[in-house]
Enzyme design. Structure first.
Site, PDB file in Angstrom:
ATOM      1  N   HIS A 216       0.885  -1.162   0.000  1.00  0.00           N
ATOM      2  CA  HIS A 216       0.000   0.000   0.000  1.00  0.00           C
ATOM      3  C   HIS A 216       0.923   1.213   0.000  1.00  0.00           C
ATOM      4  O   HIS A 216       1.465   1.598   1.030  1.00  0.00           O
ATOM      5  CB  HIS A 216      -0.888  -0.027   1.250  1.00  0.00           C
ATOM      6  CG  HIS A 216      -1.794   1.148   1.390  1.00  0.00           C
ATOM      7  ND1 HIS A 216      -3.134   1.092   1.049  1.00  0.00           N
ATOM      8  CD2 HIS A 216      -1.571   2.404   1.833  1.00  0.00           C
ATOM      9  CE1 HIS A 216      -3.689   2.275   1.293  1.00  0.00           C
ATOM     10  NE2 HIS A 216      -2.763   3.079   1.770  1.00  0.00           N
ATOM     11  N   CYS A 249      -4.270  10.095   4.416  1.00  0.00           N
ATOM     12  CA  CYS A 249      -4.750   9.837   5.772  1.00  0.00           C
ATOM     13  C   CYS A 249      -4.940  11.151   6.516  1.00  0.00           C
ATOM     14  O   CYS A 249      -4.024  11.981   6.564  1.00  0.00           O
ATOM     15  CB  CYS A 249      -3.764   8.959   6.527  1.00  0.00           C
ATOM     16  SG  CYS A 249      -4.249   8.652   8.235  1.00  0.00           S
TER      17      CYS A 249
END
Length: 321
Positions: A216, A249
């Site tokens: 990721h 994020c």
């Protein structure tokens, strides 16, 4: 080492992309994005996240999004959850390919900011999660370490520390009769470079040669595709990415958190080096441009602006003919 013949791509745009957007994105637009992506022949699309709307208000419509999209044959539709309550919500929809994952964050500071738990508390929670997974008859086949390559709060992350965390997660699973098949290494804040990819991936491959690895990767500092290529040279054939470079994020410590590798850029690179993806790149580029319209601001994908090289080859051949 030889490149893999084919890679699997997990498209995260509808989930990770939407969670970071400051401007509200309507439920209808989220569904439209998923439906357009479904036309591109993805192995998996991550459609939403079942988390508290108090902390991630962009995900307050998770059930409505899941109820609204059209399923495409051959595509798995998944979602993220952080606890047993989120898992129960995902299962209750009856429309998702719900899968279990045991995860931990390599950075203590980021773990507290992102999940409101310490590393040790997260490992304890993993045992409770296994109980919930078994109760709801959900298979757990993956362990995951976030911030595996570095952290904006704590700096470099020792790869030996990451390996120890993987060992603990796998051990917890084994205590409950669960055998992880996939190890995910997440570069949550874009610290990785090709050398650190080779170092950590190599350590994981040496320790667990029988297991597959998923990466990721975030393109925070422009090294996402280089890192993906370095991993492919080591045989990694499983990657996360997000259309147009959506994502990021909200707790990573950025003013404007950059996103994941742009899926169309990853697919284009694979096409150029002879690695199959099964993804329709022409349709995907159109979806990337549509994603910019949906969020209302420019996104970092490159191919949607520069164009697909094969299309230029075809035009040049037509002119020559």
């Amino acid at each position: 080492m030889a490149l893999p013949k084919k890679i699997l791509i997990h498209e995260l745009g509808p989930r990770e992309g939407m969670q970071i957007e400051k401007n509200p994105v309507s439920t209808a637009d989220k569904i439209r994005l998923i439906d357009r992506l479904s036309e591109c022949n993805f192995h998996e699309i991550e459609v939403t996240s079942f988390v508290s709307p108090k902390w991630v208000p962009q995900m307050a419509d998770a059930e409505d999004v899941v109820a609204g999209f059209r399923k495409h044959p051959g595509t798995r539709y998944t979602a993220v959850y952080l606890n047993s309550q989120g898992l129960a919500r995902a299962v209750k929809t009856g429309r998702l390919d719900v899968e279990g994952s045991l995860s931990v964050t390599a950075s203590e500071t980021f773990s507290k900011k992102n999940t409101n738990r310490t590393i040790e508390e997260t490992l304890v929670e993993a045992e409770r999660r296994i109980d919930s997974l078994k109760t709801m008859n959900v298979a757990a086949k993956e362990v995951s370490v976030m911030a595996a390559f570095g952290c904006n709060y704590e700096g470099n992350i020792d790869p030996k520390h990451v390996v120890k965390l993987i060992e603990r997660l796998i051990g917890i699973g084994q205590d409950y009769g669960i055998s992880a098949e996939l190890i995910q290494l997440a570069d949550t804040m874009g610290w990785a470079n090709p050398l650190s990819i080779r170092r950590l991936v190599g350590m994981v491959q040496d320790r667990w040669p029988e297991k597959r690895i998923n990466l990721h990767l975030h393109d925070t500092r422009g090294m996402g595709l280089m890192n993906a290529f370095a991993a492919m040279e080591m045989g990694v054939d499983d990657f996360d990415s997000a259309v147009a470079g959506l994502g990021g994020c909200p707790y990573a410590g950025f003013k404007d958190a950059p996103g994941n590798i742009a899926t169309e850029d990853l697919v284009h690179m694979c096409n150029e080096i002879g690695v199959e993806t099964g993804v329709d790149l022409d349709k995907l580029v159109e979806v990337a441009r549509e994603a910019e319209v949906i969020v209302g601001h420019p996104l970092p994908g490159k191919v949607m602006r520069g164009g697909i090289l094969q299309s230029y080859r075809d035009k040049a051949a037509a002119v020559a003919a």
